[in-house]
Scaffold this active site. Structure first.
Site, mmCIF file in Angstrom:
data_model
loop_
_atom_site.group_PDB
_atom_site.id
_atom_site.type_symbol
_atom_site.label_atom_id
_atom_site.label_comp_id
_atom_site.label_asym_id
_atom_site.label_seq_id
_atom_site.Cartn_x
_atom_site.Cartn_y
_atom_site.Cartn_z
ATOM 1 C CB SER A 7 -2.010 -1.189 -3.650
ATOM 2 O OG SER A 7 -0.838 -0.406 -3.598
ATOM 3 C CG HIS A 32 -4.840 2.335 -3.887
ATOM 4 N ND1 HIS A 32 -5.739 3.272 -3.412
ATOM 5 C CD2 HIS A 32 -3.793 2.373 -3.030
ATOM 6 C CE1 HIS A 32 -5.250 3.839 -2.315
ATOM 7 N NE2 HIS A 32 -4.059 3.312 -2.064
ATOM 8 C CG ASP A 34 -0.349 3.271 -2.338
ATOM 9 O OD1 ASP A 34 -1.206 3.888 -1.679
ATOM 10 O OD2 ASP A 34 -0.405 2.045 -2.560
ATOM 11 C CG MET A 36 4.157 6.704 -0.586
ATOM 12 S SD MET A 36 4.803 5.324 0.367
ATOM 13 C CE MET A 36 3.471 4.125 0.142
ATOM 14 C CG HIS A 65 -3.411 6.832 -0.599
ATOM 15 N ND1 HIS A 65 -3.075 5.706 0.119
ATOM 16 C CD2 HIS A 65 -3.527 7.838 0.307
ATOM 17 C CE1 HIS A 65 -2.976 6.021 1.407
ATOM 18 N NE2 HIS A 65 -3.246 7.294 1.543
ATOM 19 C CG MET A 67 0.102 8.182 1.693
ATOM 20 S SD MET A 67 0.567 6.453 1.547
ATOM 21 C CE MET A 67 0.258 6.197 -0.199
ATOM 22 C CG MET A 136 -4.465 5.445 5.743
ATOM 23 S SD MET A 136 -4.208 4.610 4.179
ATOM 24 C CE MET A 136 -2.844 3.511 4.557
ATOM 25 N N GLY A 141 2.928 4.183 4.243
ATOM 26 C CA GLY A 141 4.353 4.243 3.910
ATOM 27 C C GLY A 141 4.862 2.991 3.228
ATOM 28 N N GLY A 143 3.856 -1.265 1.805
ATOM 29 C CA GLY A 143 2.950 -2.389 1.613
ATOM 30 C C GLY A 143 3.329 -3.514 2.568
ATOM 31 C CG ASP A 174 -4.576 1.744 1.508
ATOM 32 O OD1 ASP A 174 -4.024 0.644 1.344
ATOM 33 O OD2 ASP A 174 -4.125 2.822 1.071
ATOM 34 N N GLY A 175 -4.807 -1.217 3.685
ATOM 35 C CA GLY A 175 -3.699 -1.679 4.502
ATOM 36 C C GLY A 175 -3.958 -3.005 5.198
ATOM 37 N N GLY A 176 -3.188 -4.010 4.814
ATOM 38 C CA GLY A 176 -3.251 -5.289 5.529
ATOM 39 C C GLY A 176 -4.493 -6.121 5.247
ATOM 40 N N GLY A 196 -2.660 -4.717 -1.784
ATOM 41 C CA GLY A 196 -1.409 -4.740 -2.526
ATOM 42 C C GLY A 196 -0.775 -6.107 -2.495
ATOM 43 C CB SER A 197 1.351 -7.801 0.006
ATOM 44 O OG SER A 197 0.570 -7.427 1.099
HETATM 45 C C1 DX5 Z 1 0.384 1.923 2.376
HETATM 46 C C2 DX5 Z 1 -0.364 2.128 1.091
HETATM 47 C C3 DX5 Z 1 -1.173 0.964 0.698
HETATM 48 C C4 DX5 Z 1 -0.400 -0.297 0.437
HETATM 49 C C5 DX5 Z 1 -1.273 -1.450 0.808
HETATM 50 O O1 DX5 Z 1 0.974 3.100 2.741
HETATM 51 O O2 DX5 Z 1 -1.249 3.226 1.220
HETATM 52 O O3 DX5 Z 1 -2.031 1.254 -0.397
HETATM 53 O O4 DX5 Z 1 0.035 -0.436 -0.889
HETATM 54 O O5 DX5 Z 1 -0.530 -2.609 0.777
HETATM 55 P P1 DX5 Z 1 -0.993 -3.934 1.518
HETATM 56 O O6 DX5 Z 1 -2.317 -4.334 0.937
HETATM 57 O O7 DX5 Z 1 0.108 -4.895 1.189
HETATM 58 O O8 DX5 Z 1 -1.096 -3.632 2.989
HETATM 59 ZN ZN ZN Z 2 -2.753 3.481 -0.403
#
Ligand code: DX5
Ligand code: ZN
Length: 220
Positions: A7, A32, A34, A36, A65, A67, A136, A141, A143, A174-176, A196-197
């Site tokens: 991401s 990916h 994001d 928003m 993605h 959002m 999700m 919202g 990372g 996606d997420g964590g 992402g992170s």
């Molecule tokens: C959150 C995004 C994710 C985010 C994931 O709203 O949709 O794509 O970047 O980040 P990590 O992998 O750090 O949870």
């Molecule tokens: Zn995402």
């Protein structure tokens, strides 16, 4: 086939091209992005002009993605800007089947994103019109949030719902997600993993991407 989708939200926006090259070198195949709007989610990120520039900078798969509220107003524009995959939230789109069909007609893969609080049953009628589901595992919202543990069971439920309808819809999560839980989400049914992170957070994206792919492919 397992694919890692770093991401860009956690990348350095002043050096996106280098950060993209870095993850490609680590074996990632999907980017990916994001998007928003500060309305559907409490954060504002990037939009169409950045996607257009990314398209010129890479031939990796670009996965947008969305959002955003009323995604039907913008989904096709993201395809025109260069996205190969576009997902819209089931919670945000009143005319979801129409949006998915429009994305496909424009030549991209159409996805439905689903929040942690929304049941898998909400996807039943649109599954045949989606190329992938973006499940999700955090509330969208930001990372860097923690993986919601009930997502493993939800992945399995989604996998069964897809099989029940005899479809080959892919599941993206996606997420964590990091190297410690990637194998478990793959085992539960995820095929495309967003991170992402875990990829960009420690400043060694090539090595981190490689490490995640190695950890995931234990199951493949
Ligand atoms: C959150 C995004 C994710 C985010 C994931 O709203 O949709 O794509 O970047 O980040 P990590 O992998 O750090 O949870
Ligand atoms: Zn995402």
């Amino acid at each position: 086939m397992f694919e890692l989708a770093p991401s860009l939200l956690s990348a350095d926006f002043t050096r996106l091209k280098e950060d993209i090259e870095a993850v490609r070198e680590g074996g990632a195949t999907v980017l990916h992005v994001d998007v928003m709007d500060g309305h559907f989610v409490p954060n504002i990120t990037i939009g169409l002009p950045v996607v257009k520039s990314l398209r010129k900078a890479t031939d990796m798969v670009i996965d947008c993605h969305l959002m955003i509220s009323e995604p039907d107003r913008y989904a096709v524009q993201f395809v025109k800007a260069g996205a190969d995959m576009v997902s819209v939230h089931v919670e945000a789109d009143v005319h979801l089947q129409r949006t998915l069909t429009a994305i496909r007609e424009e030549g991209a893969r159409a996805g439905v994103a689903i929040n942690p609080g929304t049941p898998v049953s909400a996807l039943e009628e649109v599954l045949p019109f989606a190329d992938f589901i973006l499940l999700m595992s955090v509330n969208p919202g930001f990372g860097g949030q923690s993986f919601i543990e009930t997502s493993y069971a939800k992945l399995k439920k989604l996998r069964s719902a897809i099989e029940e309808q005899g479809l080959s819809t892919r599941i993206e999560i996606d997420g964590g997600i990091d190297a410690t839980n990637v194998a478990k989400v793959v085992e539960a049914g995820a095929e495309i993993v967003v991170a992402g992170s875990a990829v960009y957070g420690d400043g060694t994206p090539t090595a981190s991407a490689r490490e995640m792919i190695e950890a995931a492919t234990v199951w493949v």
